[in-house]
Design a protein around this motif. Sequence first.
Motif, PDB file in Angstrom:
ATOM      1  N   ASP A 524     -80.201 -23.726  -5.034  1.00 37.41           N
ATOM      2  CA  ASP A 524     -78.695 -23.044  -4.417  1.00 37.41           C
ATOM      3  C   ASP A 524     -79.118 -23.477  -3.158  1.00 37.41           C
ATOM      4  N   ALA A 525     -79.677 -23.611  -1.519  1.00 41.37           N
ATOM      5  CA  ALA A 525     -78.919 -23.987  -0.749  1.00 41.37           C
ATOM      6  C   ALA A 525     -78.832 -25.282  -0.211  1.00 41.37           C
ATOM      7  N   MET A 526     -79.543 -26.048  -1.344  1.00 42.66           N
ATOM      8  CA  MET A 526     -79.018 -27.506  -1.304  1.00 42.66           C
ATOM      9  C   MET A 526     -77.682 -27.712  -1.574  1.00 42.66           C
ATOM     10  N   VAL A 527     -77.355 -26.979  -3.113  1.00 41.67           N
ATOM     11  CA  VAL A 527     -76.021 -27.211  -3.695  1.00 41.67           C
ATOM     12  C   VAL A 527     -74.575 -26.683  -2.240  1.00 41.67           C
ATOM     13  N   ARG A 528     -74.942 -25.225  -1.983  1.00 42.08           N
ATOM     14  CA  ARG A 528     -74.176 -24.402  -1.460  1.00 42.08           C
ATOM     15  C   ARG A 528     -73.828 -25.830   0.399  1.00 42.08           C
ATOM     16  N   LEU A 529     -75.202 -26.261   0.712  1.00 40.87           N
ATOM     17  CA  LEU A 529     -74.721 -26.922   1.982  1.00 40.87           C
ATOM     18  C   LEU A 529     -73.952 -28.416   1.804  1.00 40.87           C
ATOM     19  N   LEU A 530     -74.605 -28.942  -0.026  1.00 46.48           N
ATOM     20  CA  LEU A 530     -73.605 -30.533  -0.268  1.00 46.48           C
ATOM     21  C   LEU A 530     -72.353 -29.671  -0.328  1.00 46.48           C
ATOM     22  N   ARG A 531     -72.046 -28.670  -0.938  1.00 48.18           N
ATOM     23  CA  ARG A 531     -70.844 -28.540  -1.020  1.00 48.18           C
ATOM     24  C   ARG A 531     -69.573 -27.645   0.148  1.00 48.18           C
ATOM     25  N   VAL A 532     -70.240 -27.628   1.105  1.00 49.57           N
ATOM     26  CA  VAL A 532     -69.703 -27.343   2.335  1.00 49.57           C
ATOM     27  C   VAL A 532     -68.888 -28.530   2.927  1.00 49.57           C
ATOM     28  N   THR A 533     -70.317 -29.377   2.609  1.00 53.37           N
ATOM     29  CA  THR A 533     -70.154 -30.695   2.994  1.00 53.37           C
ATOM     30  C   THR A 533     -68.779 -31.982   2.925  1.00 53.37           C
ATOM     31  N   HIS A 534     -68.756 -31.467   1.953  1.00 53.83           N
ATOM     32  CA  HIS A 534     -67.937 -32.692   0.891  1.00 53.83           C
ATOM     33  C   HIS A 534     -66.416 -32.049   1.165  1.00 53.83           C
ATOM     34  N   GLU A 535     -66.535 -30.621   1.013  1.00 54.59           N
ATOM     35  CA  GLU A 535     -65.559 -29.652   1.371  1.00 54.59           C
ATOM     36  C   GLU A 535     -64.710 -30.578   2.750  1.00 54.59           C
ATOM     37  N   ARG A 536     -65.818 -30.438   3.806  1.00 52.90           N
ATOM     38  CA  ARG A 536     -65.575 -30.427   5.453  1.00 52.90           C
ATOM     39  C   ARG A 536     -64.947 -31.965   5.838  1.00 52.90           C
ATOM     40  N   ARG A 537     -65.956 -32.996   4.632  1.00 51.31           N
ATOM     41  CA  ARG A 537     -65.490 -34.178   4.514  1.00 51.31           C
ATOM     42  C   ARG A 537     -64.014 -34.830   3.998  1.00 51.31           C
ATOM     43  N   ASN A 538     -63.407 -33.900   3.416  1.00 50.27           N
ATOM     44  CA  ASN A 538     -61.902 -34.285   2.485  1.00 50.27           C
ATOM     45  C   ASN A 538     -61.190 -33.657   3.837  1.00 50.27           C
ATOM     46  N   GLU A 539     -61.660 -32.496   4.371  1.00 49.08           N
ATOM     47  CA  GLU A 539     -60.458 -31.814   5.086  1.00 49.08           C
ATOM     48  C   GLU A 539     -60.504 -32.753   6.055  1.00 49.08           C
ATOM     49  N   PHE A 540     -61.267 -33.220   6.837  1.00 50.05           N
ATOM     50  CA  PHE A 540     -61.584 -34.119   7.732  1.00 50.05           C
ATOM     51  C   PHE A 540     -61.054 -35.930   7.877  1.00 50.05           C
ATOM     52  N   GLN A 541     -60.893 -36.617   6.677  1.00 42.89           N
ATOM     53  CA  GLN A 541     -60.958 -37.878   6.376  1.00 42.89           C
ATOM     54  C   GLN A 541     -60.021 -38.210   6.756  1.00 42.89           C
ATOM     55  N   HIS A 542     -59.336 -37.586   6.654  1.00 43.38           N
ATOM     56  CA  HIS A 542     -57.705 -38.342   7.155  1.00 43.38           C
ATOM     57  C   HIS A 542     -57.461 -37.607   8.653  1.00 43.38           C
ATOM     58  N   MET A 552     -68.372 -33.079  11.163  1.00 46.79           N
ATOM     59  CA  MET A 552     -69.017 -33.517  10.300  1.00 46.79           C
ATOM     60  C   MET A 552     -70.544 -34.015  10.648  1.00 46.79           C
ATOM     61  N   ARG A 553     -70.173 -34.631  11.629  1.00 45.78           N
ATOM     62  CA  ARG A 553     -71.621 -35.821  11.943  1.00 45.78           C
ATOM     63  C   ARG A 553     -72.102 -33.794  12.275  1.00 45.78           C
ATOM     64  N   GLU A 554     -72.926 -33.390  12.747  1.00 51.66           N
ATOM     65  CA  GLU A 554     -73.372 -32.505  12.949  1.00 51.66           C
ATOM     66  C   GLU A 554     -74.100 -31.783  11.187  1.00 51.66           C
ATOM     67  N   LEU A 555     -73.315 -31.168  10.412  1.00 50.73           N
ATOM     68  CA  LEU A 555     -73.648 -31.002   9.233  1.00 50.73           C
ATOM     69  C   LEU A 555     -74.373 -32.018   8.360  1.00 50.73           C
ATOM     70  N   LEU A 556     -73.790 -33.225   8.159  1.00 55.12           N
ATOM     71  CA  LEU A 556     -74.699 -34.188   7.891  1.00 55.12           C
ATOM     72  C   LEU A 556     -75.445 -34.735   8.143  1.00 55.12           C
ATOM     73  N   ALA A 557     -76.100 -34.181   9.539  1.00 58.65           N
ATOM     74  CA  ALA A 557     -77.737 -34.344  10.525  1.00 58.65           C
ATOM     75  C   ALA A 557     -78.373 -32.953  10.163  1.00 58.65           C
ATOM     76  N   ALA A 558     -77.787 -31.487   9.734  1.00 55.33           N
ATOM     77  CA  ALA A 558     -77.778 -30.371   9.441  1.00 55.33           C
ATOM     78  C   ALA A 558     -78.804 -30.697   8.291  1.00 55.33           C
ATOM     79  N   LEU A 559     -78.029 -31.096   7.226  1.00 58.88           N
ATOM     80  CA  LEU A 559     -78.870 -32.001   6.066  1.00 58.88           C
ATOM     81  C   LEU A 559     -80.074 -33.148   5.406  1.00 58.88           C
TER      82      LEU A 559
END
Length: 847
Positions: A524-542, A552-559
Amino acid sequence: MIQVAVEHRYRPASDGYDEMVDRSGQVRGHWSHLNDALDGLGPTELRRRQAETARLLDDDGVTYNLHGGPSGSAARWNLDPVPLLLTSDEWVNVESAVIQRAELLNLVLTDLYGPRDLIRRGLIPPELVFGHGGFVRECDQVRLPGPLQLFTAATDVARDHEGHWWVLADRTQAPSGSGYALENRVVVSRVFPSLYRDAQVHRLAPFFRALRAGLQAVAPPSAGDPRIVVLTPGPHSETAFEHALLASRLGYSLVEGSDLIVQDGRVWVRSLRRLEPVDVILRRVDTWFCDPLELRPDSHLGVAGLMEACRRGTVSVVNTLGSSVLENPGLLPLLPRLATELLGHPLEMPSVPTWWCGDDASRSHVLATLERLVIKPVTRGNGRGVVFGWQCSREQLDEVRRRIEAHPWAWVGQEQLALGSTPTLADGGLEARRVVLRAFTVARDGSYVAMAGGLARVAPDGGPVISNQAGGVSKDTWVLASEPEKMTGLWLDSGPIAAEPTPSISSRAAENFFWMARYAERADAMVRLLRVTHERRNEFQHGMSTAGLECMRELLAALTRVTASYPGFVGEGAEERLREPGPELQSLAVDDARPGSLAFAVHRLLEAAYAVRDQLSMDTWLVVSSLPREVLEAGSLGRGTLGRVLASLLALAGLEGESMVRDPGWRFMDAGRRIERADQLTNLLRAIVVAEREPATDSLLLESLLTAAESIITYRRLYRSRAQLETVLDLLLLHPDNPRSLVFQVDRLLEDVRTLPGGRVPARVSAAEKHALETSTVLRLADTALLASVGPHGTRPELDEFLARISDGLRLTAAAIAEAHFTHLLPQRSMLTPADPGGARTTGVFA
């Protein structure tokens, strides 16, 4: 005539008997209703029903483990939705024959482990018995209460090209298949509900009622209200699904050898903090593995001292230990005479023509006709395989001849039977497949009761070999009643009210419940963190801003830090993975061999669930069984696919919270869930908020943290301002009504450890309660303003130390629970769990 595709019509086999179509091409009378129904459905609808069959099997988690597969792997159980039909008149003859055969085999078994008059009279050659791997000398003179020593038997029967029934083999070790037959009935009746109702099919419930009553009847005379258990080799057994199904449906505990112990000459089950007596064991472990003290010393599946308990009569083990001696195919040619001698009348159903090579005349016949016979060892699984003479080269036949001449008593030759066929749904429509029916009998009231029908199996490709290990396909068997049957269940329908002794949970089951919940929460915790990371990546990729890039770097490192999946986004090669995080995120989602991944957690969750499957409801298993498919889809990392995984995990938590009795199993599950949720949150806080960052980055990270902790909506309602660390800590650490806060988890954990069975001494607290209380005290004395303060080096040392103390407290609580309640009979290896950087100890399969 049935036509399931425009270009395909059903064609029965040209060289044998067909169940549906006679030799003139006409549909047999009892098949006409099914014929018309299938024809009316058409090819598209039949394919849909076939797919629905596979889906229902997946939903129920019906598996059959294959030899040589990866540890823990399970193949889907294959079921053809088109049933095998038999009339009541046909079945009466089969039923009578298999009951007679069970009675005969019972008399043979009783004699072989008793006076052995059959050997002295020359009716059975001694080398046929004493040279067989199923004859266990240690079982001599061991008897069950009552006249019947063979409790249950399975008989494989088939028709020849003329439609006559023959017996192919007897299964008496620990006959499997009755549970699969029950599951087949459940699934097919769902796939064809109207057809099933209209067909007036004899039900299976009477057999299972007889099984349950028979188990109670074989209990030692001293057992007033017998405690009955099902002994399984474990979740990696071929037929583990069936073991759990039978235990669940019959209402018995499913145990492994490590759950049992022999003391003072009787068998006990290791419950939490106490031993409970066992009176009857329905075993699914082969005899030689049942007692490492007297039988195979390398076995970890049995119970040391079980043989002695059987000799003393303090426990009844069924099938009787040593009963696989009856599976010897060398006995088949002797049964007609034995029937006349022991029963006083001829054998009702003949065995497939068999010649035992220990007899000179029979050996000469076998050696002269090797190329036309099936050559079998008399003992199954002894390294000698079955040989089909017509498939062998001259050199291979010569080798077989040498082996027979060297050990003639160890071999038989059998005639190949031209098996009858039955319609089976395949890609091109209905096809004729060779069929074998396994009929089941169980001891009851001095004779035997047969299951109405049984487990039919067909070859996967139309060939002559029918084996589950070779991909055989099963079928439901419908014995058509002449009038509607009374609706009955599996339970006894008469007699005084009697309750099973309240089953306590074993240490092994407690550990599996505990880790099942921990891995569910970890996923459950893994899904939530992956989903947040994915959404931030989509939000800031452009056109990503500096704050967005840093977030983004900190969220990936937190993963990486939270899952301990190093090097990941913080170790060697991290810069390259940070520039293109896709492959690493994909791996963290679907690589089930990688500790810390979502798939790894789900795989371990499933292993724990399989170990306690008999105690899980159908609804719970429906949710659990869907997780692996959803995880594979989650590899795309889309919100929808991750959301489906999360929905299943939430459904599992909901079933746990709303549908489970608050018994010890639930308490261990809840304790595991609380520890894991608190630990995941503690690790996430340490990874994200201990270091100070630019305000814009901190704001994005705090919002991401609240989202991953399922508290963003609550925070916005309580604090109508931009996220600030102090108020975030108030909500995530100390809010007593936030079901995601640390204090909420620790309070629930305290309640759980206080009510665990046998865990407290009057006027004293247990070790687990002590550590939970200390953790609670640390939490409640926390000053969030102090914790949020930044030190001279741009970090929050007070917060880091506080979170480390919480993590240590959780680890010590988990270790104390394991020490007090989980029994480890073998040396266990320890390691850091993926989400436990502090060093939580795990054991066994969950390490």
